[in-house]
Design an enzyme around this catalytic site. Structure first.
Site, PDB file in Angstrom:
ATOM      1  CG  HIS A  46      -2.109   9.288  30.934  1.00  0.00           C
ATOM      2  ND1 HIS A  46      -1.545   8.123  30.478  1.00  0.00           N
ATOM      3  CD2 HIS A  46      -3.080   8.912  31.799  1.00  0.00           C
ATOM      4  CE1 HIS A  46      -2.138   7.087  31.050  1.00  0.00           C
ATOM      5  NE2 HIS A  46      -3.078   7.530  31.847  1.00  0.00           N
ATOM      6  CE  LYS A  81      -3.454  -1.136  38.292  1.00  0.00           C
ATOM      7  NZ  LYS A  81      -3.740   0.270  38.104  1.00  0.00           N
ATOM      8  NE  ARG A 136     -10.059   6.490  29.907  1.00  0.00           N
ATOM      9  CZ  ARG A 136      -9.239   5.518  30.268  1.00  0.00           C
ATOM     10  NH1 ARG A 136      -8.378   5.049  29.410  1.00  0.00           N
ATOM     11  NH2 ARG A 136      -9.289   5.009  31.478  1.00  0.00           N
ATOM     12  CB  SER A 169      -2.173   2.588  29.962  1.00  0.00           C
ATOM     13  OG  SER A 169      -1.856   3.932  30.153  1.00  0.00           O
TER      14      SER A 169
HETATM   15  P1  ADP Z   1      -4.802   3.967  37.077  1.00  0.00           P
HETATM   16  O1  ADP Z   1      -3.931   2.759  37.180  1.00  0.00           O
HETATM   17  O2  ADP Z   1      -4.859   4.798  38.315  1.00  0.00           O
HETATM   18  O3  ADP Z   1      -6.149   3.753  36.451  1.00  0.00           O
HETATM   19  P2  ADP Z   1      -3.962   5.182  34.598  1.00  0.00           P
HETATM   20  O4  ADP Z   1      -2.552   5.511  34.297  1.00  0.00           O
HETATM   21  O5  ADP Z   1      -4.598   4.108  33.786  1.00  0.00           O
HETATM   22  O6  ADP Z   1      -3.975   4.889  36.123  1.00  0.00           O
HETATM   23  O7  ADP Z   1      -4.878   6.469  34.492  1.00  0.00           O
HETATM   24  C1  ADP Z   1      -4.666   7.597  35.290  1.00  0.00           C
HETATM   25  C2  ADP Z   1      -5.789   8.592  35.050  1.00  0.00           C
HETATM   26  O8  ADP Z   1      -5.761   9.039  33.708  1.00  0.00           O
HETATM   27  C3  ADP Z   1      -7.211   8.057  35.277  1.00  0.00           C
HETATM   28  O9  ADP Z   1      -7.992   9.091  35.853  1.00  0.00           O
HETATM   29  C4  ADP Z   1      -7.701   7.778  33.898  1.00  0.00           C
HETATM   30  O10 ADP Z   1      -9.115   7.866  33.812  1.00  0.00           O
HETATM   31  C5  ADP Z   1      -7.051   8.913  33.131  1.00  0.00           C
HETATM   32  N1  ADP Z   1      -6.901   8.602  31.715  1.00  0.00           N
HETATM   33  C6  ADP Z   1      -6.341   7.511  31.164  1.00  0.00           C
HETATM   34  N2  ADP Z   1      -6.398   7.565  29.819  1.00  0.00           N
HETATM   35  C7  ADP Z   1      -7.028   8.736  29.517  1.00  0.00           C
HETATM   36  C8  ADP Z   1      -7.420   9.366  28.287  1.00  0.00           C
HETATM   37  N3  ADP Z   1      -7.208   8.791  27.110  1.00  0.00           N
HETATM   38  N4  ADP Z   1      -8.045  10.565  28.359  1.00  0.00           N
HETATM   39  C9  ADP Z   1      -8.293  11.127  29.573  1.00  0.00           C
HETATM   40  N5  ADP Z   1      -7.974  10.580  30.761  1.00  0.00           N
HETATM   41  C10 ADP Z   1      -7.338   9.411  30.742  1.00  0.00           C
END
Ligand code: ADP
Length: 162
Positions: free
Chosen positions: A19, A43, A92, A130
């Site tokens: 992120h 969630k 990703r 995450s």
């Molecule tokens: P959500 O609950 O909306 O999926 P996340 O916090 O898991 O929220 O992810 C938010 C955004 O960050 C999403 O677009 C996800 O694809 C992106 N993201 C998560 N991890 C990575 C990473 N390692 N590299 C690039 N983008 C990421």
């Protein structure tokens, strides 16, 4: 020209180095970015909203044009309220693409032209999610390669049993 304002919506449970990379790269392109934690009642998160916001503030403070907020309801409505014409998301792999494509198309309609801008994950971070980080934390494993140093320290001090 109007400021280019983007929302980076997510659960950030917790925020990872993946992120952070997207935020840093986005901050070079947009005039302002809001890191926005969706308060989704359906969630179940590992970390409280307050804790997730604290860690986001910690990342945001290194950049002048990045702010942190939480919101309820639709991301598209929230974007309109903050005059944001763009959503920022990370990709990703192909399953991210499939999921994000649909959400982006829906947001374009509901948000009346709201555009999603995608950043392809840096190869060094494309294996980080995450959900994996949460599993490692639950197992009391070391997440220092995946999260900002501050989170690692907070977990060591408050979360892990010695
Ligand atoms: P959500 O609950 O909306 O999926 P996340 O916090 O898991 O929220 O992810 C938010 C955004 O960050 C999403 O677009 C996800 O694809 C992106 N993201 C998560 N991890 C990575 C990473 N390692 N590299 C690039 N983008 C990421």
């Amino acid at each position: 020209m109007a400021d280019k304002i983007a929302i980076f919506p997510g659960s950030f449970d917790p925020i990872t180095l993946g992120h952070v990379d997207i935020i840093r790269r986005g901050a070079l392109i947009f005039d302002k970015i809001y890191l926005a934690v969706g308060e989704n009642a359906n969630k179940n998160t590992l970390f409280t909203l307050e804790q997730r916001l604290k860690w986001l503030y910690d990342v945001a403070k290194e950049m002048d044009n990045v702010n942190v907020l939480s919101y309820k309801g639709l991301t598209a409505h929230f974007a309109k309220e903050f005059n944001a014409k763009y959503l920022l998301r990370g990709l990703r792999n192909a399953s991210d693409f499939d999921y994000e494509k649909t959400i982006s198309q829906l947001n374009h309609i509901v948000g009346e032209g709201l555009e999603t801008v995608f950043f392809i994950s840096h190869p060094a971070f494309s294996h980080i999610s995450s959900s994996i980080v949460r599993e490692i934390i639950k197992g009391q494993g070391d997440v220092s390669p995946f999260v900002p140093e501050k989170i690692h320290m907070d977990l060591k001090n408050n979360y892990y049993k010695n």
